[in-house]
Design a protein around this motif. Sequence first.
Motif, PDB file in Angstrom:
ATOM      1  N   CYS A 512       0.869  -1.180   0.000  1.00 27.39           N
ATOM      2  CA  CYS A 512       0.000   0.000   0.000  1.00 27.39           C
ATOM      3  C   CYS A 512       0.903   1.225   0.000  1.00 27.39           C
ATOM      4  O   CYS A 512       1.736   1.395   0.879  1.00 27.39           O
ATOM      5  N   CYS A 515       0.076   6.287   1.464  1.00 27.46           N
ATOM      6  CA  CYS A 515       0.618   7.348   2.322  1.00 27.46           C
ATOM      7  C   CYS A 515       1.898   7.966   1.766  1.00 27.46           C
ATOM      8  O   CYS A 515       2.475   8.831   2.410  1.00 27.46           O
ATOM      9  N   CYS A 524       3.639   0.270   2.978  1.00 32.10           N
ATOM     10  CA  CYS A 524       3.143  -0.798   3.848  1.00 32.10           C
ATOM     11  C   CYS A 524       3.192  -2.103   3.059  1.00 32.10           C
ATOM     12  O   CYS A 524       2.808  -2.135   1.896  1.00 32.10           O
ATOM     13  N   CYS A 534      -2.552   1.686   9.433  1.00 34.25           N
ATOM     14  CA  CYS A 534      -3.737   2.482   9.790  1.00 34.25           C
ATOM     15  C   CYS A 534      -4.885   1.601  10.266  1.00 34.25           C
ATOM     16  O   CYS A 534      -5.877   2.109  10.781  1.00 34.25           O
TER      17      CYS A 534
HETATM   18  S1  SF4 Z   1      -1.015   3.214   6.645  1.00 30.81           S
HETATM   19 FE1  SF4 Z   1      -2.877   2.446   5.652  1.00 30.81          FE
HETATM   20  S2  SF4 Z   1      -3.292   3.872   3.983  1.00 30.81           S
HETATM   21 FE2  SF4 Z   1      -1.187   4.256   4.671  1.00 30.81          FE
HETATM   22  S3  SF4 Z   1       0.110   3.035   3.328  1.00 30.81           S
HETATM   23 FE3  SF4 Z   1      -0.335   1.771   5.103  1.00 30.81          FE
HETATM   24  S4  SF4 Z   1      -2.166   0.604   4.625  1.00 30.81           S
HETATM   25 FE4  SF4 Z   1      -1.994   2.252   3.126  1.00 30.81          FE
END
Ligand code: SF4
Length: 734
Positions: A512, A515, A524, A534
């Motif tokens: 992910c 962010c 992530c 998160c």
């Molecule tokens: S914290 Fe959540 S939204 Fe941010 S990169 Fe990681 S999984 Fe994605």
Amino acid sequence: MSKIIATKAIRGAHSLVSRAENELKLAIANKGPETKVEFPNTGYFLPISHGILGLKIETLAGLQELLQEARNLLPPIPEKEKWLPFLGHTMDAGMAALFADEIIEAIKYTQNPLPYLTAANPDDSNLWLGAANDVIMRERGIEFVDGTAPGFAACVGYCPTNELAVKLARELQEKNLYVFMSAGADGKSMASQLREEGIQLGWDTRLVPFGDDVTATIHSLGFATRVALSFGGAQPGDFQRVLRYNKNRVFAFVLALGPVDDEKHAQAAGAINFGFPTISETDIDQILPSGICTYEHVVSPVSLDKIVAKAIEVRGLKLNITKVPIPVPYGPAFQGERIRKEDMYVELGGQERLGFEYLTTKELDEVEDGKIEVIGPEIDDIPSGSKIPIAIWVEVAGREMQTDFEPILERYIHDFINAANGVFHMGQRDINWIRIGKDTKDKGFKFRHFGSILHAKLHGEFGKIFDKVQIRIYTLEKDIKALIGKARKVYLKRDARLADMTDEAVDTFYSCALCQSFAPNHICIITPERSGLCGAYNWLDGKAAHKISPAGPNQPVKKGKVIDPNKGQWKDINTFVYNNTHKTLEIFNAYSIIEDPMTSCGCFECISCILPSTNGIMSVYRDYMGMTPVGMKFSTLAGTVGGGAQTPGFIGHSKQYISSKKFISAEGGAPRIVWMNRALKEELEPILREIGKSMGIDKYYESIADETVAVTEEEVLEFISQKKHHALSMPPLF
Ligand code: SF4
């Protein structure tokens, strides 16, 4: 540009700087130069002076430097004869006005009683909230980054009538914008008008009353500055980056309502520095050529019924809003609304009645798109104050639809229904609880509109993975009883599927990069046993999100050769992480807090860090405002850990990760936890007890300290020694 508007802005700045000087002199004389000044719970000092000038002001004496900076910037008031049409002087005056605002507002925080309520929402004792703390700023600021909220409208002044104030607020909320209110006049302000009309104010509804004083406008720009520092990678003092980030990423504008005096002109000039234009209802001089702002700088006069559309056009804001065909306003701004018992027309589900919501997949020929049925009484058939059961049964069909996606779409029922003005939704699955307000019912809202919302929003957000959706709303207990068993069986099956899934059982994880917009070197890696930091994305979500948007931020990543199963390191994951963190991170361990841990962005639910003398770790949830045993509050810890850095000894993570067998398993797992903030500990009690039981650790839960028994590392050590905490007998952490 007009000499008149420049003269007014410069005159206003002179007036504010003189006021700041007088108030500072008085404050130092009365309280002493070393008196502490700070906005509540923030690691960003006074954000404008910190972000723009790099200052770290902590005392009244420290404000003198800021005052001098304001004085240095003040241009002379234009003379009648000689006038150079130069925007630069007006902007300097604007910045001087912002410095003066910050001085005046900082002095307010030395007063007793404090003129502001340090809370997220006003109460009966005080309407004004002043500066937001870092918890609020991070929670809300991320919405500016991920697009949930495109920006904010800084509303200064008041509307001609309360009714128009409500209309304006609703229109802004429907556009998903935050509404920051300040600068009352004539005993009125937009916030007080909304309160008189019984409108729910505060961060929860995005209608934020900062302060009655014109200087309270600084809290809008201070918030914007902190967003640039926190999410935009700007360093304190790098004013160009702070201002450019805001111009390019935070779609904000000023709405000048009612009379616009010199000091309000100065605020408008200050906002232009950030690329935020002013749209005025009152007829004031305009600054039309583009330059600092994307298009015009000051536009007037614009009637209230056209002011939002004009502001959106002038700010260059592109809105992507799915039209939801219901008789009340709709948008994320209404998600924080509460419906009090006395304002409620009907309550559905909840603790005392049956209720559930369920989404399932059907064949294409079994679903008629847009079909909505209410089986049982409609809202008009029941008296006010009723409490009845509810089932929301959603059937989707589509060639791309998979059963794996069902819980993801189903989870959105909460968000989607909650976004209707005057409708409150809590919970999910068979613990849903809904309230509909009396006003909402009077405006024509029916139970069938749950279906209208879900049809519009599911298509809007997930249209790529299904083609048709039909919804049935059940309101008779006998029907709900007959169906709930089937839904419960599926819930259990889904849990078992995720609960049984291990990192070893799959060959692919999901990344992910959402962010990276604010933490460019963070990524992530979401595994079945470690959700995103998160807490909003688990492995199945990553899979679904990739299916929905194949080129989006969630990509499948093959694990490749196992390098270290204990620390959670794989060859191909290392390569992916290296290539997707701008080549800053060569080695990544998914299950270690000490050795090459995962980076942290900023929106983690929890932070864990080691407490060396205890041979254990502490875990703190982001809502906890108090001091932690590591000597930092959450906000300071977040500043240390966040931003995409790999910080050995510290990790940001989701709440759910604590319950995973892979939680820092390289260091021995959850039995290392020696301190948690109490609310987190209580929430996770069943899980922690289960962990203790499964590992054969006697009284594990009772041996974990919290803030009621220990706030320093020494106190934690004393407490866990008395309780003979398991961590004390584990191998040394180092
Ligand atoms: S914290 Fe959540 S939204 Fe941010 S990169 Fe990681 S999984 Fe994605």
